[in-house]
Structure formats: structure tokens, C-alpha cells
Design a protein around this motif. Structure first.
Motif, mmCIF file in Angstrom:
data_model
loop_
_atom_site.group_PDB
_atom_site.id
_atom_site.type_symbol
_atom_site.label_atom_id
_atom_site.label_comp_id
_atom_site.label_asym_id
_atom_site.label_seq_id
_atom_site.Cartn_x
_atom_site.Cartn_y
_atom_site.Cartn_z
ATOM 1 N N ALA A 75 0.833 -1.202 0.000
ATOM 2 C CA ALA A 75 0.000 0.000 0.000
ATOM 3 C C ALA A 75 0.865 1.248 0.000
ATOM 4 N N THR A 76 1.942 1.249 0.809
ATOM 5 C CA THR A 76 2.823 2.408 0.851
ATOM 6 C C THR A 76 3.431 2.667 -0.522
ATOM 7 N N ALA A 77 3.913 1.583 -1.134
ATOM 8 C CA ALA A 77 4.553 1.749 -2.444
ATOM 9 C C ALA A 77 3.576 2.310 -3.462
ATOM 10 N N LYS A 78 2.364 1.745 -3.442
ATOM 11 C CA LYS A 78 1.401 2.165 -4.456
ATOM 12 C C LYS A 78 0.948 3.599 -4.211
ATOM 13 N N LEU A 79 0.733 3.947 -2.957
ATOM 14 C CA LEU A 79 0.333 5.319 -2.646
ATOM 15 C C LEU A 79 1.426 6.281 -3.071
ATOM 16 N N GLY A 80 2.698 5.868 -2.782
ATOM 17 C CA GLY A 80 3.816 6.716 -3.192
ATOM 18 C C GLY A 80 3.832 6.899 -4.692
ATOM 19 N N GLU A 81 3.607 5.799 -5.407
ATOM 20 C CA GLU A 81 3.643 5.885 -6.865
ATOM 21 C C GLU A 81 2.537 6.808 -7.378
ATOM 22 N N ILE A 82 1.334 6.629 -6.802
ATOM 23 C CA ILE A 82 0.208 7.437 -7.300
ATOM 24 C C ILE A 82 0.458 8.912 -7.041
ATOM 25 N N THR A 83 0.880 9.246 -5.797
ATOM 26 C CA THR A 83 1.079 10.672 -5.503
ATOM 27 C C THR A 83 2.215 11.240 -6.350
ATOM 28 N N ARG A 84 3.268 10.443 -6.529
ATOM 29 C CA ARG A 84 4.407 10.938 -7.307
ATOM 30 C C ARG A 84 3.973 11.227 -8.734
ATOM 31 N N ARG A 85 3.295 10.252 -9.315
ATOM 32 C CA ARG A 85 2.938 10.411 -10.716
ATOM 33 C C ARG A 85 1.913 11.522 -10.898
ATOM 34 N N PHE A 86 1.003 11.642 -9.917
ATOM 35 C CA PHE A 86 0.005 12.704 -10.025
ATOM 36 C C PHE A 86 0.688 14.059 -9.964
ATOM 37 N N SER A 87 1.645 14.198 -9.008
ATOM 38 C CA SER A 87 2.297 15.501 -8.853
ATOM 39 C C SER A 87 3.160 15.816 -10.051
ATOM 40 N N ALA A 88 3.725 14.756 -10.656
ATOM 41 C CA ALA A 88 4.573 14.996 -11.823
ATOM 42 C C ALA A 88 3.754 15.331 -13.049
ATOM 43 N N GLY A 89 2.444 15.212 -12.933
ATOM 44 C CA GLY A 89 1.587 15.543 -14.055
ATOM 45 C C GLY A 89 1.650 14.531 -15.175
ATOM 46 N N GLU A 90 1.918 13.268 -14.832
ATOM 47 C CA GLU A 90 2.004 12.260 -15.881
ATOM 48 C C GLU A 90 0.646 12.010 -16.505
ATOM 49 N N LYS A 91 0.682 11.682 -17.765
ATOM 50 C CA LYS A 91 -0.570 11.445 -18.474
ATOM 51 C C LYS A 91 -1.194 10.138 -17.996
ATOM 52 N N GLY A 92 -2.502 10.122 -17.845
ATOM 53 C CA GLY A 92 -3.169 8.910 -17.403
ATOM 54 C C GLY A 92 -3.200 8.765 -15.898
ATOM 55 N N TRP A 93 -2.618 9.685 -15.186
ATOM 56 C CA TRP A 93 -2.633 9.609 -13.726
ATOM 57 C C TRP A 93 -3.293 10.839 -13.129
ATOM 58 N N GLN A 94 -4.053 11.553 -13.940
ATOM 59 C CA GLN A 94 -4.605 12.830 -13.488
ATOM 60 C C GLN A 94 -6.048 12.734 -13.031
ATOM 61 N N GLY A 95 -6.593 11.535 -13.026
ATOM 62 C CA GLY A 95 -8.013 11.423 -12.704
ATOM 63 C C GLY A 95 -8.312 11.493 -11.216
ATOM 64 N N TYR A 96 -7.281 11.623 -10.383
ATOM 65 C CA TYR A 96 -7.528 11.554 -8.945
ATOM 66 C C TYR A 96 -8.013 12.879 -8.408
ATOM 67 N N ASP A 97 -8.679 12.784 -7.275
ATOM 68 C CA ASP A 97 -9.166 13.982 -6.608
ATOM 69 C C ASP A 97 -7.991 14.627 -5.880
ATOM 70 N N GLU A 98 -7.876 15.924 -6.036
ATOM 71 C CA GLU A 98 -6.745 16.650 -5.458
ATOM 72 C C GLU A 98 -6.672 16.440 -3.942
ATOM 73 N N THR A 99 -7.818 16.521 -3.285
ATOM 74 C CA THR A 99 -7.815 16.428 -1.825
ATOM 75 C C THR A 99 -7.406 15.031 -1.376
ATOM 76 N N GLU A 100 -7.822 14.017 -2.150
ATOM 77 C CA GLU A 100 -7.469 12.650 -1.777
ATOM 78 C C GLU A 100 -5.962 12.448 -1.886
ATOM 79 N N ILE A 101 -5.369 13.039 -2.931
ATOM 80 C CA ILE A 101 -3.921 12.932 -3.106
ATOM 81 C C ILE A 101 -3.217 13.569 -1.915
ATOM 82 N N THR A 102 -3.718 14.758 -1.520
ATOM 83 C CA THR A 102 -3.105 15.438 -0.383
ATOM 84 C C THR A 102 -3.183 14.576 0.866
ATOM 85 N N ALA A 103 -4.352 13.970 1.073
ATOM 86 C CA ALA A 103 -4.522 13.116 2.248
ATOM 87 C C ALA A 103 -3.546 11.949 2.204
ATOM 88 N N ALA A 104 -3.400 11.357 1.010
ATOM 89 C CA ALA A 104 -2.484 10.229 0.876
ATOM 90 C C ALA A 104 -1.061 10.657 1.192
#
Lengths: 324, 321
Positions: free
Chosen positions: A282-311
Motif C-alpha cells: 500500500a505504501t509503495a502504491k500510494l507513493g507511486e500514485i502521488t508521485r505520478r500525479f504531482s509529476a503531471g504524468e498522463k493517465g494519472w490525473q483522474g484523482y481527486d486533489e484532496t485525496e492525493i493530499t490526504a495520501a
């Protein structure tokens, strides 16, 4: 942009809804207001598509969200023009607009009375029944709303939306076991809905944490399994991983007594190694999701901003604990 | 076979002839310049066109081989176009008649809705039991089985155990049948009328010559109503044109009336041919029996849950990636 108009707008983030409703006058102007039923004219005019009316309906809801009542009325006018005002769905939309126009609670009570008259005539009018429940809830009469919703579910137990709403209402009242039951009904109807699995996990976790009942460990174990099932169904579901992370941390920090649940093998808590592995995952996956979302990678932008912050906060808290 | 065909042909030719020559059809001057022929001789205008063609063979045994029709005008268009136009207009008219006659779907009463949806709910529990944990599944199973067996969800619990009502006496069922009847009538009446109209006015006419050669097998398809053995299968009779229109105008209606036109006779025909789907809640089905069956189905489920060992599955799945 018009593609998001084809989806129910309740899932749209507020900015998109605002954008949509800002375009509403333009869309209304461009789209045909009415479809001629004459055979001759239909040869030349654009043919009628179901999408057109979906667009109107969604535009109406978006406009209501942003307070553009004028466009909403226009949309509704065209819908009434097409389907008549005795269509069940249109009746619900009319009621929705009346609710939006109402300046005070007294007017809302009048609308509520209208709903009840309609329902007295035809108790199977599901859209209106749902509007009545929603209105009762927004008036603050949650217990009445629950009663009304149960009446609806009594004759229509296959309505997943209603079960989910009931679960949410029970949850807001703090009745966890009822909320869990209602959410399980949604799973009976939609067994592969990963968001419902995760939501059920959240409810179980909250129930277990909230009251140290005798079956708290059973609930924790089931919550763990629900979160696991959720991410098994959807590889990148943020809430699932978030819950998984939460519950593994909780279980690792406060080991449960193993003696009690020996009678039920299926819901026994997994051993510490498995928990640790799940926690790492879970830690690894959360790290990957937040990293990719913050990097603005394509296909990883569908997440809710607040949820990313919480993660992010969760991971930081976790890593600080590890360092210490 | 050959012999039989011959006989058939002859008899139909005779019948055709006896039914009356063109003199009775209202086109005497145009078609039979030599109307002094006996009415039993089978002489039709377009047939004589084939006489004009190279073969110049006698049409039938009964046909007057010496009969040379001098008519060369484009008379066939006066059959071709009326049939087509009339068929299109009828299709459009039928569309609007069906729309007008269509009765609004009947409201289902709340108890009936409850009955149906409770059954569906039971089926959902039965097929998706694996999403639930063991305790929550057994709770649902117990509740549903009890309710099913006591008939708590039945529309009218008093009728439990009695044979289902006769669908002919049930007004709800009658409505559905009337709707079907109306639709069928809207199909049958215009078709019968057009068919008899064509038979009365244009029977036996050959109105088209296809621009490509065809084998002899097509004779029965293209030359219905014209019983001539030696005529080239490229010639097409009026009745055959009617049938071609009947089956082929679907796309014209789609264009004129929009895609979901009620004039979709083909769809109706397909519907008629396809085996009726088992009607779950139709008339004549005893809901109590369905509930009992469902209760039994629920009772025999051997429960397992997707949640069993999901952690291991998840970790395995991640590792294997």
C-alpha cells in the motif's frame, strides 16, 4: 467537453461543472430546441439522438449547481416540450427546479406536499420518491427520510442507488451496522464495484474503531479483506490503498488478541508477515500514485486533489514514525 | 416434377384466362388491340413484349402464338410506379396509425412491482452471494427464504396456493394481447388490401426486365402470377415487384421516418419468428411457485466468499507482475 455532458454531473468536480454551466447559453443556442415529428422535416433536419436529451438534463443539473437558474429553466422547458410534464423523470426535474427556486423552508414544505400528493396517486413513481427523500434529508429530517427510503426499498429492493443513499444516511446517524448492511445490499446488486468494497471497508474500520465491541477484530479483519478486494479489482484505486494502509498500520501498531476468532476461520486476521507485506504494498502504491500525479504524468490525473493530499500526509506521517 | 409444373402452369393459365381477360380489367383498348380473341386465350400485354424479344416463342400452350401485340409504349411504368408509391405511402400511414393506436404502457401496481423486484432481489443474492461474508449471507438467506415461503412478497397473499388465474380473464393480460392484435391488424389489413388491389388490376403483368441474366430458379421468385414456362427469368411480374417492395422498402422507411420507425415490418416479422423468450412475469405464471423455487435455490447454496484469502491473492498477483 461535450463528452462530460453525457455523464451524470454529480461526479464532476466543481470547476468542470462551472465551466459547463458557463457554456450553457451557447449550447442551448446551438442545440435544436425541439425535434420535429413530421416525416418531411426529419428528412432535412438533424435526427433526434438520445444524447441530446442527456445533454439537456446534465446541463440543467450543472446550471443548478452553479446557480444559473435561467439556463436551467430553458433546459427544463425543452425537456418538457419533448417528453411532457407527466413523465416521471421530468416530474422529478421540475421538482428539483422548484426546490432550487424556493427562497425559504416554508416553500420547500409546499414542494414536499406536492411530492406527497404525487406519491399518493402513484406510489411507484421512483424519481419523485427519491426527490422526496432527498428533500427531507436536506430539510434536516433525516429519520423521516430514512423511513421514506425504507418504504421505497420495501417494494423495490433492487435499487442500488437507494441502498447506497440509505447507507450514507445511517452512517451520518452513527448507525454503523445498519449502514454496513445497506452497503452490502449494493454489493449484492453490483458485486464488482470496487468503490463500494472500499467504502464498506471504511465503514467497517470506523465501526471497529468507534466502538470497542466484541466483534471489533472481526470487523477489522473484514475491513482489511474489503480493501484488499477493492484494490484487487482496481489496480490504482487510491481510496482502496489508503484504507489498506490505514488498517495495516492500525493492526500492526495494536496487535489483536488471536484467541477470540478461532471459531471463524474465514475471517481470521492474517499473520504479521502478510500484514507487513500488505502495508509495504500500500505504501509503495500510494507513493507511486502521488508521485505520478504531482509529476503531471498522463493517465494519472483522474484523482481527486484532496485525496492525493490526504495520501501524501498519510505517507509522511508513516515515514516519520519509521524514522523515529 | 417437370410434368407437374407443366400441369400447374396450364391450369393456372386456364384459371387466369377464365377469370377474365383484359377486357374485364379495365384496360381493354391499351392492352388488347385485338380483343376479338376468345377470353379463354391467355393474352396479356407484357407477355407480348416478350414476343417482341428475339425468341418469339409461344407463351403457353393456350396462348395465341399468332397474337402480336403492337403496343410498345412505356405502359409498365404505369404499374411499376403506382405499386411503389402506394407501398411507400401505406408504410408511412401504417407507421402513424401504429403510433396513434399504441396504448401507453400500463402502470404496474405497487404490490406487483414488489413481487417482481423481490424475486429479482433473491436472484441477485443467489448469484452474487460471494460478495458477502458468511454471516451476512446467512442472515439474508434466512430472511429471504422465510419471506418467500410464507408468501410475504406476493401480490395477493390470499391467493397463495391456488392455481394461477386464467390469462384470458385477466384484464391486464388482455390489454397486452389487444396491443398485439392491433399491431398485427395494422400489418395484415393494408397488405391484404394492396395485394388484392394488385391482383385485381395488375395480375399477370410483366413490368420489368432486369439488366442482368438470371438462372431458371429465379422464375418462381420473379414471375409469380405469370405462369409461362419459356419466358426469360429476367422478366419480372407485378406481384413479384410487390413482394420485392414489401421486403425491400425497410430502408426507405428508415430514411423517411427515422431509424426506430414503427413501420419496421421486418423487425416484427423477426420477432414473430424468434422463439418467445421465457416470460418471467407474464400471465399464467404462478409467482408463488417461482418464490418457492427461489427459496430452494437459496437454501442449497454452498457459501464461499471472494474475501477468503484475498490478501494472499493480492500479494501473489503483485509478485507475479
Amino acid at each position: 467537453m461535450s463528452s462530460s455532458l453525457l455523464h451524470p454531473p454529480s461526479h464532476l468536480p466543481p470547476t468542470t461543472a462551472l465551466q459547463l454551466s458557463q457554456q450553457a447559453p451557447k449550447i442551448i443556442k446551438e442545440a435544436p430546441g425541439a425535434i420535429s415529428t413530421s416525416a418531411l422535416q426529419s428528412l432535412f433536419a438533424a435526427s433526434e439522438t438520445p444524447e441530446l436529451w442527456t445533454v439537456y438534463e446534465n446541463l440543467l443539473l450543472s446550471c443548478l449547481r452553479t446557480g444559473d437558474d435561467e439556463s436551467a429553466h430553458q433546459c427544463l422547458g425543452r425537456l418538457i416540450n419533448r417528453f411532457g410534464d407527466d413523465n416521471e423523470r421530468i416530474m422529478a426535474l421540475i421538482g428539483l427546479l422548484k426546490e432550487a427556486d424556493a427562497p425559504d423552508n416554508a416553500t420547500l414544505e409546499v414542494v414536499l406536499k406536492e411530492y406527497e400528493t404525487i406519491l399518493n396517486k402513484d406510489p411507484t413513481n421512483t424519481p419523485i420518491a427519491k426527490r422526496r427523500v432527498a428533500l427531507l434529508r436536506s430539510l434536516g429530517r433525516v429519520s423521516d427520510a430514512v423511513v421514506a427510503l425504507i418504504a421505497l426499498l420495501d417494494f423495490s429492493p433492487t435499487d442500488g442507488e437507494a441502498w447506497a443513499e440509505l447507507s450514507d444516511m445511517y452512517f451520518s446517524q452513527g448507525l454503523y451496522s445498519q449502514a454496513i448492511f445497506a452497503l452490502e445490499e449494493v454489493l449484492v446488486l453490483q458485486p464488482n464495484a470496487w468503490n463500494i468494497h472500499a467504502r464498506l471497508g471504511e465503514l467497517l474500520l470506523m465501526a471497529a474503531k468507534g466502538s470497542p465491541s466484541p466483534d471489533a477484530s472481526r470487523q477489522l479483519s473484514e475491513a482489511l479483506k474489503r480493501f484488499s478486494r477493492s484494490v484487487e479489482l482496481c489496480d490504482d484505486y487510491l481510496r482502496g490503498y489508503y484504507g489498506l494502509k490505514l488498517i495495516t498500520t492500525h493492526l500492526l501498531s495494536s496487535p489483536q488478541s488471536k484467541s477470540k476468532q478461532s471459531d471463524n476461520d474465514n475471517l481470521a486476521l492474517p499473520d504479521t508477515t502478510t500484514l507487513r507485506q500488505l502495508d509495504e504494498l500500500a505504501t509503495a502504491k500510494l507513493g507511486e500514485i502521488t508521485r505520478r500525479f504531482s509529476a503531471g504524468e498522463k493517465g494519472w490525473q483522474g484523482y481527486d486533489e484532496t485525496e492525493i493530499t490526504a495520501a501524501k500526509t498519510l505517507i509522511e506521517k508513516d515515514s516519520s514514525v519509521t524514522i523515529r | 416434377m417437370e410434368r407437374k409444373w407443366d400441369l400447374d402452369e396450364r391450369s393456372s393459365a386456364l384459371v387466369d384466362g377464365e377469370k377474365g381477360g383484359l377486357t374485364e380489367n379495365g384496360w381493354p383498348e391499351l392492352l388488347t388491340p385485338n380483343s376479338q380473341l376468345p377470353s379463354s386465350s391467355w393474352t396479356r400485354g407484357p407477355d407480348s413484349r416478350s414476343l417482341d424479344s428475339r425468341s418469339r416463342q409461344p407463351l403457353t400452350t393456350a396462348a395465341a402464338s399468332n397474337h402480336q401485340n403492337v403496343w410498345t409504349g412505356s405502359f409498365d411504368y404505369w404499374i411499376l410506379f403506382p405499386i411503389t408509391v402506394v407501398m411507400i405511402l401505406t408504410g408511412v400511414l401504417r407507421h402513424y396509425v401504429t403510433v396513434l393506436m399504441a396504448s401507453a404502457p400500463k402502470k404496474v401496481e405497487q404490490p406487483a412491482v414488489k413481487e417482481q423486484r423481490s424475486l429479482i432481489h433473491g436472484i441477485a443474492v443467489r448469484s452474487n452471494f460471494h460478495a458477502l461474508t458468511e454471516p451476512s449471507f446467512s442472515a439474508r438467506r434466512d430472511a429471504l427464504t422465510t419471506a418467500y415461503e410464507t408468501g410475504a412478497y406476493l401480490k395477493d397473499p390470499d391467493r397463495k396456493g391456488q392455481p394461477p388465474a386464467n390469462p384470458m380473464t385477466d384484464p391486464g393480460a388482455m390489454d397486452g394481447m389487444m396491443g398485439m392484435m392491433k399491431n398485427n391488424m395494422a400489418m395484415i389489413i393494408p397488405n391484404t388490401l394492396i395485394m388484392s388491389w394488385i391482383n385485381a388490376f395488375f395480375s399477370g403483368f410483366v413490368i420489368l426486365k432486369l439488366p442482368f441474366p438470371l438462372t431458371i430458379k429465379f422464375k418462381s421468385m420473379l414471375q409469380a402470377g405469370v405462369a409461362t414456362r419459356e419466358m426469360d427469368p429476367r422478366w419480372m411480374s407485378s406481384i413479384s415487384w410487390y413482394f420485392l417492395c414489401y421486403f425491400g422498402l425497410q430502408f426507405v422507411f428508415n430514411l423517411l421516418l427515422g431509424n426506430e420507425a414503427a413501420a419496421s415490418q421486418m423487425a416484427q416479422q423477426m420477432q414473430g419468428m424468434a422463439p418467445q423468450a421465457p416470460n418471467m412475469f407474464g400471465p399464467g405464471v404462478d409467482p408463488d411457485k417461482q418464490f418457492q423455487t427461489e427459496a430452494e435455490n437459496l437454501a442449497v447454496i454452498d457459501h464461499y466468499s471472494v474475501l477468503d484469502g484475498v490478501e494472499e491473492r493480492l500479494l501473489q498477483g503483485i509478485k507475479s507482475k
